[in-house]
Design an enzyme around this catalytic site. Structure first.
Site, PDB file in Angstrom:
ATOM      1  N   ASP A  94      -1.463  -0.879  -4.066  1.00  0.00           N
ATOM      2  CA  ASP A  94      -1.612  -0.015  -5.243  1.00  0.00           C
ATOM      3  C   ASP A  94      -0.338  -0.030  -6.099  1.00  0.00           C
ATOM      4  O   ASP A  94       0.660  -0.677  -5.744  1.00  0.00           O
ATOM      5  CB  ASP A  94      -1.967   1.417  -4.818  1.00  0.00           C
ATOM      6  CG  ASP A  94      -1.048   1.928  -3.722  1.00  0.00           C
ATOM      7  OD1 ASP A  94       0.154   1.647  -3.802  1.00  0.00           O
ATOM      8  OD2 ASP A  94      -1.540   2.584  -2.773  1.00  0.00           O
ATOM      9  N   ASN A 104      -0.035   4.480  -0.584  1.00  0.00           N
ATOM     10  CA  ASN A 104      -0.585   5.755  -0.084  1.00  0.00           C
ATOM     11  C   ASN A 104      -1.325   5.608   1.238  1.00  0.00           C
ATOM     12  O   ASN A 104      -2.084   6.495   1.639  1.00  0.00           O
ATOM     13  CB  ASN A 104      -1.503   6.394  -1.147  1.00  0.00           C
ATOM     14  CG  ASN A 104      -2.720   5.522  -1.429  1.00  0.00           C
ATOM     15  OD1 ASN A 104      -2.792   4.383  -0.957  1.00  0.00           O
ATOM     16  ND2 ASN A 104      -3.674   6.043  -2.181  1.00  0.00           N
ATOM     17  N   ASP A 116      -7.781 -14.931 -18.355  1.00  0.00           N
ATOM     18  CA  ASP A 116      -8.700 -15.465 -17.345  1.00  0.00           C
ATOM     19  C   ASP A 116      -9.769 -16.365 -17.976  1.00  0.00           C
ATOM     20  O   ASP A 116     -10.377 -16.000 -18.994  1.00  0.00           O
ATOM     21  CB  ASP A 116      -9.382 -14.270 -16.658  1.00  0.00           C
ATOM     22  CG  ASP A 116     -10.178 -14.668 -15.437  1.00  0.00           C
ATOM     23  OD1 ASP A 116      -9.571 -15.163 -14.486  1.00  0.00           O
ATOM     24  OD2 ASP A 116     -11.413 -14.473 -15.441  1.00  0.00           O
ATOM     25  N   ASP A 134       0.846  -1.188   0.000  1.00  0.00           N
ATOM     26  CA  ASP A 134       0.000   0.000   0.000  1.00  0.00           C
ATOM     27  C   ASP A 134       0.889   1.249   0.000  1.00  0.00           C
ATOM     28  O   ASP A 134       1.473   1.595   1.034  1.00  0.00           O
ATOM     29  CB  ASP A 134      -0.890  -0.064   1.257  1.00  0.00           C
ATOM     30  CG  ASP A 134      -1.787   1.156   1.384  1.00  0.00           C
ATOM     31  OD1 ASP A 134      -1.804   1.980   0.449  1.00  0.00           O
ATOM     32  OD2 ASP A 134      -2.476   1.259   2.423  1.00  0.00           O
ATOM     33  N   ASP A 167      -3.950   3.802   2.392  1.00  0.00           N
ATOM     34  CA  ASP A 167      -5.415   3.814   2.511  1.00  0.00           C
ATOM     35  C   ASP A 167      -5.924   2.400   2.821  1.00  0.00           C
ATOM     36  O   ASP A 167      -7.122   2.142   2.775  1.00  0.00           O
ATOM     37  CB  ASP A 167      -6.072   4.368   1.237  1.00  0.00           C
ATOM     38  CG  ASP A 167      -5.768   3.506   0.020  1.00  0.00           C
ATOM     39  OD1 ASP A 167      -4.960   2.549   0.137  1.00  0.00           O
ATOM     40  OD2 ASP A 167      -6.334   3.767  -1.064  1.00  0.00           O
ATOM     41  N   GLU A 192      -5.879 -19.416 -18.653  1.00  0.00           N
ATOM     42  CA  GLU A 192      -6.380 -20.200 -17.525  1.00  0.00           C
ATOM     43  C   GLU A 192      -7.428 -21.160 -18.051  1.00  0.00           C
ATOM     44  O   GLU A 192      -8.396 -20.745 -18.692  1.00  0.00           O
ATOM     45  CB  GLU A 192      -7.004 -19.278 -16.465  1.00  0.00           C
ATOM     46  CG  GLU A 192      -7.345 -20.049 -15.207  1.00  0.00           C
ATOM     47  CD  GLU A 192      -8.317 -19.311 -14.294  1.00  0.00           C
ATOM     48  OE1 GLU A 192      -8.317 -19.595 -13.107  1.00  0.00           O
ATOM     49  OE2 GLU A 192      -9.086 -18.476 -14.792  1.00  0.00           O
ATOM     50  N   ASP A 251      -3.478  -9.251 -16.657  1.00  0.00           N
ATOM     51  CA  ASP A 251      -4.576 -10.202 -16.605  1.00  0.00           C
ATOM     52  C   ASP A 251      -5.611  -9.745 -17.629  1.00  0.00           C
ATOM     53  O   ASP A 251      -5.989  -8.580 -17.655  1.00  0.00           O
ATOM     54  CB  ASP A 251      -5.197 -10.186 -15.203  1.00  0.00           C
ATOM     55  CG  ASP A 251      -5.518 -11.569 -14.707  1.00  0.00           C
ATOM     56  OD1 ASP A 251      -6.243 -12.271 -15.430  1.00  0.00           O
ATOM     57  OD2 ASP A 251      -5.061 -11.940 -13.614  1.00  0.00           O
ATOM     58  N   HIS A 257      -3.794 -16.763  -6.552  1.00  0.00           N
ATOM     59  CA  HIS A 257      -4.736 -16.013  -5.716  1.00  0.00           C
ATOM     60  C   HIS A 257      -6.068 -16.745  -5.491  1.00  0.00           C
ATOM     61  O   HIS A 257      -6.912 -16.250  -4.752  1.00  0.00           O
ATOM     62  CB  HIS A 257      -5.004 -14.652  -6.366  1.00  0.00           C
ATOM     63  CG  HIS A 257      -5.690 -14.798  -7.695  1.00  0.00           C
ATOM     64  ND1 HIS A 257      -5.079 -15.354  -8.797  1.00  0.00           N
ATOM     65  CD2 HIS A 257      -6.943 -14.506  -8.088  1.00  0.00           C
ATOM     66  CE1 HIS A 257      -5.927 -15.391  -9.803  1.00  0.00           C
ATOM     67  NE2 HIS A 257      -7.076 -14.874  -9.405  1.00  0.00           N
ATOM     68  N   ASP A 258      -6.268 -17.871  -6.173  1.00  0.00           N
ATOM     69  CA  ASP A 258      -7.502 -18.643  -5.991  1.00  0.00           C
ATOM     70  C   ASP A 258      -7.274 -19.902  -5.155  1.00  0.00           C
ATOM     71  O   ASP A 258      -8.233 -20.596  -4.793  1.00  0.00           O
ATOM     72  CB  ASP A 258      -8.059 -19.121  -7.339  1.00  0.00           C
ATOM     73  CG  ASP A 258      -8.554 -17.986  -8.214  1.00  0.00           C
ATOM     74  OD1 ASP A 258      -8.955 -16.945  -7.667  1.00  0.00           O
ATOM     75  OD2 ASP A 258      -8.521 -18.147  -9.453  1.00  0.00           O
TER      76      ASP A 258
HETATM   77  O1  TEU Z   1     -10.792 -18.097 -11.846  1.00  0.00           O
HETATM   78  C1  TEU Z   1     -11.559 -19.056 -12.518  1.00  0.00           C
HETATM   79  C2  TEU Z   1     -11.894 -20.206 -11.754  1.00  0.00           C
HETATM   80  O2  TEU Z   1     -12.042 -21.262 -12.285  1.00  0.00           O
HETATM   81  C3  TEU Z   1     -12.034 -19.969 -10.307  1.00  0.00           C
HETATM   82  O3  TEU Z   1     -13.178 -19.248 -10.115  1.00  0.00           O
HETATM   83  C4  TEU Z   1     -12.120 -21.196  -9.575  1.00  0.00           C
HETATM   84  O4  TEU Z   1     -13.206 -21.971  -9.956  1.00  0.00           O
HETATM   85  C5  TEU Z   1     -12.281 -20.811  -8.161  1.00  0.00           C
HETATM   86  O5  TEU Z   1     -11.411 -19.761  -7.876  1.00  0.00           O
HETATM   87  C6  TEU Z   1     -11.953 -21.957  -7.326  1.00  0.00           C
HETATM   88  O6  TEU Z   1     -11.918 -21.490  -6.052  1.00  0.00           O
HETATM   89  C7  TEU Z   1     -10.573 -16.883 -12.466  1.00  0.00           C
HETATM   90  C8  TEU Z   1      -9.842 -15.946 -11.543  1.00  0.00           C
HETATM   91  O7  TEU Z   1      -8.574 -16.479 -11.267  1.00  0.00           O
HETATM   92  C9  TEU Z   1     -10.668 -15.740 -10.314  1.00  0.00           C
HETATM   93  O8  TEU Z   1     -10.004 -14.975  -9.354  1.00  0.00           O
HETATM   94  C10 TEU Z   1     -11.941 -15.061 -10.752  1.00  0.00           C
HETATM   95  O9  TEU Z   1     -12.799 -14.941  -9.664  1.00  0.00           O
HETATM   96  C11 TEU Z   1     -12.654 -15.831 -11.857  1.00  0.00           C
HETATM   97  O10 TEU Z   1     -11.774 -16.266 -12.882  1.00  0.00           O
HETATM   98  C12 TEU Z   1     -13.682 -14.954 -12.528  1.00  0.00           C
HETATM   99  O11 TEU Z   1     -13.066 -13.979 -13.284  1.00  0.00           O
END
Ligand code: TEU
Length: 556
Positions: free
Chosen positions: A32, A26, A204, A24, A28, A258, A101, A332-333
């Site tokens: 960023d 700034n 994505d 971060d 908040d 993806e 992305d 991140h998922d």
């Molecule tokens: O993720 C696609 C996806 O298949 C995921 O939603 C997955 O099913 C889920 O995260 C399992 O926990 C992509 C992005 O990486 C995700 O962050 C987004 O939410 C999603 O697409 C929609 O854009």
């Protein structure tokens, strides 16, 4: 082939930044772009040469930026286009490329196209989306498809008998790629960023962009009813090749798609160089080994055999010119890797993190590191649902509250597999907000920032961070990792994953123990001529210690 591609991605080590949680600048409470700029020297020090930046576009942030309202502008709290250009420039100065992305299966419901489409029945934007009359005079959705966030895939348009399709949250309406104007828009967006100098895209859920057009009911399934109509749809390959022809071909860029539920056969089609579609895809078969049917809530016990078999299938399947692999165990998922895949995120956290890193890093393909993985960050330590922010988690939570079936089936693992586990603020130091920010961050910091943080990791010569640095350097110095063959040794051993990467000059032997106990090294008789180069233990003997890993090299 008539393209500008130099295939630089084969030598890349890519670091994924999730901008909300990285730094971060700034104060908040939200990460960023200025924050990212301030940490570029850190990335340089780590040794990565490319960044994948999760979405920074203008967005109402219902799905943390995977819901885009303007593809050509930056979400204000993250910064401005000027900041973005500065970041790109500063990255390039340091020899770091940037891939963005690209989220074009859907837009945000706040995108002007969708707003126009809803406002006016005759708007040309109406055909940018899937808008269909509902059944039973508009009271029921047009079909029974369900989406990825535990909801039906259609939402009603207020004051009408029509519904729109969304495979993710209701604020993420799906784009209609059948419409040539939508395809033109995407090409323009790609060229806009490529002309600005970005080096490629992480695309994505790109394998969902083509849908079967019958829109009929499908056989109901607990997860993703209708997937045969929208996963790897009939025109997917045509669309991807079109993007290549009209955009990617003219730039020295890379693409990683993806994929969702993608077989080896589908994968080869997508990444075979002659097909000119994508350079590589994220395939989730190895991260799905601890669940059933690719549904992360349906937990099953991890076994090394399944993990190794699934990685091996793609290592061999994409060899001999069939394509190129992406290598990752976090994003991140996903939840954090340490503590997963049979490892330990407590007293053997360092050993486990280094062993997992070694295992995937030296496979054939391009390795990705997710922010925080390089210091062994662990899952969130939250105790209350209110600490979580993710739209997916909250939707699923609601489902478990309203249905005993769902509660029984998925309730138990809901929090353990939550996406927020990987989204907690990056731990830069041990101060109150982990050096991520001076104010309370949007998502709570993990208490273990006291001892898991970058400051500490840089100081400690035996840290996970310093081990990653060594791994990255090792990768740069050994061409067999890029172009060598892959062969598994002792493929039935349920505790040790060992493989050899080999070209005409050298042979690299990787040994990883997935056991928390001491065990006999199955490779003791394979070591003739090999020299040990790297390990997560100082002393190595005939026994493998808990989660021990070793890298050996034999010159030819
Ligand atoms: O993720 C696609 C996806 O298949 C995921 O939603 C997955 O099913 C889920 O995260 C399992 O926990 C992509 C992005 O990486 C995700 O962050 C987004 O939410 C999603 O697409 C929609 O854009």
């Amino acid at each position: 082939m008539n393209s500008k591609h130099t295939n630089w991605y084969k030598n890349a080590v890519i670091y994924q930044i999730y901008p909300r949680s990285f730094c971060d600048g700034n104060n908040d409470g939200l990460g960023d772009i200025p924050g990212i700029i301030s940490k570029l020297d850190y990335l340089k020090e780590l040794g990565v040469n490319c960044v994948w930046l999760s979405p920074v576009y203008d967005s109402p942030q219902k799905d943390n930026g995977y819901d885009i309202a303007d593809y050509r502008d930056i979400y204000k709290p993250f910064g401005t286009l000027k900041d973005f250009k500065k970041m790109l420039d500063e990255m390039h100065k340091r020899g770091i490329r940037l891939i963005m992305d690209l989220v074009v299966n859907h837009t945000s419901s706040e995108h002007k196209w969708f707003k126009e489409a809803l406002k006016d029945k005759n708007s040309p934007y109406r055909d940018y989306y899937y808008i269909r009359k509902g059944k039973k005079n508009g009271k029921k959705p047009p079909n029974n498809w369900t989406g990825f966030f535990g909801e039906g895939a259609w939402s009603p348009i207020e004051g009408s008998d029509e519904w729109y399709l969304h495979l993710f949250a209701k604020e993420q309406p799906d784009l209609n790629w059948e419409n040539p104007k939508v395809r033109d828009e995407v090409v323009d967006i790609l060229r806009y960023w490529l002309d600005m100098g970005v080096d490629g895209f992480r695309c994505d859920v790109i394998t969902l962009i083509s849908k079967k057009q019958d829109f009929k009911n499908r056989f109901p399934s607990l997860a993703l009813t209708g997937k045969d109509a929208y996963v790897n749809g009939p025109r997917l390959h045509e669309y991807l090749h079109m993007l290549y022809e009209r955009a990617y071909k003219d730039y020295d860029c890379m693409t990683v798609g993806e994929s969702v539920l993608c077989s080896l056969k589908d994968t080869i089609k997508l990444v075979k160089p002659e097909n000119e579609e994508l350079d590589m895809i994220f395939n989730f078969s190895h991260t799905d080994v601890d669940n059933l049917f690719g549904v992360k809530y349906l937990h099953r016990k991890f076994t090394l055999n399944r993990f190794r078999n699934s990685l091996t299938k793609y290592q061999l399947g994409l060899a001999n010119g069939n394509g190129w692999n992406s290598l990752f165990i976090e994003n991140h998922d996903q939840r954090r890797c340490v503590g997963r895949f049979g490892t330990n995120d407590k007293e053997l956290r360092k050993e486990s993190s280094k062993m997992l890193a070694t295992t995937y890093f030296l496979l054939s393909g391009t390795p990705f590191i997710y922010q925080g993985q390089e210091i062994g960050m662990t899952n969130a330590d939250y105790e209350s649902i209110d600490d979580y922010q993710d739209v997916e988690l909250h939707n699923m939570y609601k489902l478990t509250q309203s249905s005993i079936l769902y509660r029984t089936l998925i309730g138990k693992h809901l929090f353990e597999v939550s996406r927020d586990n990987a989204r907690t603020p990056m731990q830069w130091d041990d101060t109150e907000f982990a050096g991520f920010s001076k104010v309370k961050p949007w998502l709570r910091v993990n208490k273990n920032k006291e001892f898991i943080n970058v400051k500490e990791s840089i100081k400690d010569v035996n840290s996970i961070f310093n081990y990653f640095k060594e791994l990255i350097n090792f990768r740069k110095e050994h061409q067999a990792i890029i172009d060598g063959s892959y062969k598994v040794l002792h493929g039935h051993n349920s505790k040790v994953y060992s493989y050899v990467r080999e070209n005409e000059k050298e042979s690299i032997l990787v040994i990883s123990s997935f056991s928390n106990k001491e065990i006999k090294n199955p490779c003791n008789n394979d070591l003739a001529g090999y020299v040990l180069k790297l390990s997560n233990y100082k002393e190595n003997n005939l026994i493998l210690k808990s989660y021990e890993c070793r890298i050996y090299v034999k010159e030819k």
